[in-house]
Design a protein around this motif. Structure first.
Motif, mmCIF file in Angstrom:
data_model
loop_
_atom_site.group_PDB
_atom_site.id
_atom_site.type_symbol
_atom_site.label_atom_id
_atom_site.label_comp_id
_atom_site.label_asym_id
_atom_site.label_seq_id
_atom_site.Cartn_x
_atom_site.Cartn_y
_atom_site.Cartn_z
ATOM 1 N N ALA A 47 0.823 -1.211 0.000
ATOM 2 C CA ALA A 47 0.000 0.000 0.000
ATOM 3 C C ALA A 47 0.856 1.259 0.000
ATOM 4 C CB ALA A 47 -0.922 0.003 1.209
ATOM 5 N N SER A 48 2.089 1.170 0.468
ATOM 6 C CA SER A 48 2.956 2.350 0.522
ATOM 7 C C SER A 48 3.532 2.709 -0.847
ATOM 8 C CB SER A 48 4.090 2.125 1.518
ATOM 9 O OG SER A 48 4.970 1.140 1.042
ATOM 10 N N GLY A 49 3.365 1.831 -1.826
ATOM 11 C CA GLY A 49 3.804 2.140 -3.174
ATOM 12 C C GLY A 49 5.185 1.616 -3.533
ATOM 13 N N VAL A 50 5.783 0.836 -2.675
ATOM 14 C CA VAL A 50 7.103 0.270 -2.949
ATOM 15 C C VAL A 50 6.960 -0.845 -3.979
ATOM 16 C CG1 VAL A 50 9.043 -0.972 -1.933
ATOM 17 C CG2 VAL A 50 7.915 0.831 -0.644
ATOM 18 N N GLU A 51 7.888 -0.883 -4.924
ATOM 19 C CA GLU A 51 7.881 -1.951 -5.923
ATOM 20 C C GLU A 51 9.240 -2.632 -5.939
ATOM 21 O OE1 GLU A 51 6.627 -0.775 -9.782
ATOM 22 O OE2 GLU A 51 4.890 0.310 -9.047
ATOM 23 N N CYS A 52 9.234 -3.951 -5.784
ATOM 24 C CA CYS A 52 10.460 -4.738 -5.883
ATOM 25 C C CYS A 52 10.083 -6.184 -6.188
ATOM 26 C CB CYS A 52 11.310 -4.643 -4.623
ATOM 27 S SG CYS A 52 10.526 -5.304 -3.167
ATOM 28 N N LYS A 53 11.062 -6.949 -6.582
ATOM 29 C CA LYS A 53 10.825 -8.335 -6.976
ATOM 30 C C LYS A 53 10.344 -9.180 -5.799
ATOM 31 C CE LYS A 53 13.117 -12.281 -9.083
ATOM 32 N NZ LYS A 53 14.376 -12.819 -9.599
ATOM 33 N N ALA A 54 10.937 -8.973 -4.625
ATOM 34 C CA ALA A 54 10.556 -9.747 -3.445
ATOM 35 C C ALA A 54 9.101 -9.480 -3.055
ATOM 36 C CB ALA A 54 11.478 -9.425 -2.284
ATOM 37 N N LEU A 55 8.671 -8.221 -3.195
ATOM 38 C CA LEU A 55 7.286 -7.892 -2.872
ATOM 39 C C LEU A 55 6.332 -8.506 -3.887
ATOM 40 C CD1 LEU A 55 5.354 -6.394 -1.029
ATOM 41 C CD2 LEU A 55 5.648 -4.387 -2.467
ATOM 42 N N ASP A 56 6.723 -8.517 -5.157
ATOM 43 C CA ASP A 56 5.884 -9.162 -6.172
ATOM 44 C C ASP A 56 5.725 -10.653 -5.896
ATOM 45 O OD1 ASP A 56 5.601 -6.754 -7.444
ATOM 46 O OD2 ASP A 56 7.252 -7.113 -8.861
ATOM 47 N N GLN A 57 6.808 -11.310 -5.469
ATOM 48 C CA GLN A 57 6.724 -12.725 -5.135
ATOM 49 C C GLN A 57 5.874 -12.951 -3.891
ATOM 50 O OE1 GLN A 57 10.805 -13.847 -4.751
ATOM 51 N NE2 GLN A 57 11.075 -14.189 -6.957
#
Length: 105
Positions: A47-57
């Motif tokens: 919800a904070s808007g962070v985008e990274c590969k680990a978060l996508d997984q």
């Protein structure tokens, strides 16, 4: 024998750690609480808007409410009978993310 190589009580008796056969209700509740806490962290970070590969997984993993009891409290193990092993028998199970199993298990 005497000296540095004398046998100890542990060496004579055998069993050093006593693992219960089943998970207690308290341990199961703690597992559910831990899974819910991880779900809350994932939701907050996404919800904070962070985008990274680990978060996508992490977003692809099932939530605690969507998981079957079999997946919450046991893991796939190719060496165990029935290919399932109770979660509390896994070393450091409180620190691992074990939410998926191979298809069919």
């Amino acid at each position: 024998m005497f000296g540095a190589f004398r046998s100890t009580f542990v060496a004579q008796s055998g069993l050093l750690w006593k693992n219960p056969f089943r998970m207690s209700a308290t341990r199961k509740a703690n597992v559910r609480k831990r899974l819910k806490a991880v779900d809350d962290v994932i939701a907050t970070v996404s919800a904070s808007g962070v985008e990274c590969k680990a978060l996508d997984q992490a977003m692809q993993l099932p939530r605690e409410s969507e998981m079957l009891a079999r997946d919450k409290y046991s893991v796939f193990s190719r060496h165990s009978k029935g290919h399932r092993k109770s979660l509390h028998k896994v070393p450091k199970f409180t620190k691992k993310t074990i939410r998926t199993s191979p298809p069919g298990f």
